[in-house]
Design a protein around this motif. Sequence first.
Motif, mmCIF file in Angstrom:
data_model
loop_
_atom_site.group_PDB
_atom_site.id
_atom_site.type_symbol
_atom_site.label_atom_id
_atom_site.label_comp_id
_atom_site.label_asym_id
_atom_site.label_seq_id
_atom_site.Cartn_x
_atom_site.Cartn_y
_atom_site.Cartn_z
ATOM 1 N N PHE A 115 0.810 -1.211 0.000
ATOM 2 C CA PHE A 115 0.000 0.000 0.000
ATOM 3 C C PHE A 115 0.847 1.266 0.000
ATOM 4 N N ASP A 116 2.146 1.141 0.254
ATOM 5 C CA ASP A 116 2.995 2.329 0.296
ATOM 6 C C ASP A 116 3.513 2.643 -1.107
ATOM 7 N N SER A 117 4.607 3.393 -1.165
ATOM 8 C CA SER A 117 5.117 3.873 -2.450
ATOM 9 C C SER A 117 5.753 2.774 -3.290
ATOM 10 N N ARG A 118 5.895 1.563 -2.738
ATOM 11 C CA ARG A 118 6.503 0.483 -3.511
ATOM 12 C C ARG A 118 5.591 -0.027 -4.617
ATOM 13 N N SER A 119 4.284 0.244 -4.521
ATOM 14 C CA SER A 119 3.327 -0.236 -5.517
ATOM 15 C C SER A 119 2.330 0.861 -5.842
ATOM 16 N N LEU A 120 1.765 0.754 -7.025
ATOM 17 C CA LEU A 120 0.637 1.585 -7.425
ATOM 18 C C LEU A 120 -0.562 0.667 -7.624
ATOM 19 N N ILE A 121 -1.662 0.964 -6.922
ATOM 20 C CA ILE A 121 -2.837 0.092 -6.921
ATOM 21 C C ILE A 121 -4.045 0.901 -7.352
ATOM 22 N N PHE A 122 -4.788 0.372 -8.338
ATOM 23 C CA PHE A 122 -5.970 1.056 -8.849
ATOM 24 C C PHE A 122 -7.145 0.083 -8.850
ATOM 25 N N VAL A 152 -11.130 -5.776 -6.844
ATOM 26 C CA VAL A 152 -10.203 -6.266 -7.862
ATOM 27 C C VAL A 152 -9.368 -5.084 -8.327
ATOM 28 N N CYS A 153 -8.045 -5.242 -8.287
ATOM 29 C CA CYS A 153 -7.154 -4.100 -8.485
ATOM 30 C C CYS A 153 -6.153 -4.352 -9.603
ATOM 31 N N LEU A 154 -5.837 -3.286 -10.301
ATOM 32 C CA LEU A 154 -4.730 -3.255 -11.249
ATOM 33 C C LEU A 154 -3.498 -2.792 -10.480
ATOM 34 N N VAL A 155 -2.446 -3.600 -10.472
ATOM 35 C CA VAL A 155 -1.305 -3.360 -9.594
ATOM 36 C C VAL A 155 -0.034 -3.180 -10.415
ATOM 37 N N TYR A 156 0.665 -2.071 -10.134
ATOM 38 C CA TYR A 156 2.031 -1.844 -10.614
ATOM 39 C C TYR A 156 2.944 -2.129 -9.420
#
Length: 291
Positions: free
Chosen positions: A135-142, A153-157
Amino acid sequence: MEEKPSAGIRPHLDKLTLGVTRILETSPGVSDVTLVEKEPADRHAIISWEQKNACILPEDLKNFYLMTDGFQMTWSVKIDDTPVPLGSMVINSISKLCRLGGSSMYTVPNAPSLADLEDDTDEEGNEDKPDKPHFDSRSLIFELDPCNGNGKVCLVYKHTKPVVSPDTEIWFLDRALYWHFLTKTFTAYYRLLITHLGLPQWQYAFTSYGVSPQAKQWFNMYKPITINTTLLSEEADSFVNKLDPNKVFKSKNKTPVMKKKQPSQPAGVQKSNTNMPSTKTSSLAGNSSRK
């Protein structure tokens, strides 16, 4: 001018549904199968989203938005002649593709955020399981699908080190904030969404604890098109009633009355037929005696 876009979208939507609308409409008890038509997303809106979030949309998801700005299909089941909403297939529009974990959960100052709930105890575990999102800056979650409140359901970078990597994955975040891997691409997830008919809690079939007993009842009645639902068959026969939708939603007609009358008629005929030879023989005997 507004009728042309809607007429052009309809063939694309028919192809996108992979014929699921016809399958649902012919299923027993199913009613109110609705597919919301949406115009294609503006290319400028996609570019502005990428600039705002400093990442590039996957090519398959971008092409999807260029065909239709989101997806929504719902269907109901008739119980006592009243439709009850059951199936729901949703993919958020580009404007609702919002980031998770970027802001506080509450409006109170210094309130905890999702990043504060991060648990690094089981971080970077087995090679069999992919690394979980953060949930922190290590990933981007949409958020792609709110799942009717049963999770997200999330799109995860997952790789945002110096620059956000274009590689993405689709993950399911349950209500207890545990992550469950679904697919590597949006196209594969979309196929899962369609083939599972939007049944309630279908995403939990890909978790270690599976769907709830109530959801299993609906799975037994309207089985997904896919066959890889081995988790549903485990320990399902011990406590789940197997229902036949053809019997549950069968219309009440007066066939039992007809069944009662039919066996009685041939029985009478048979009795009369069996009595015929005896009467004939007796009559013949009488005639011979008279002669």
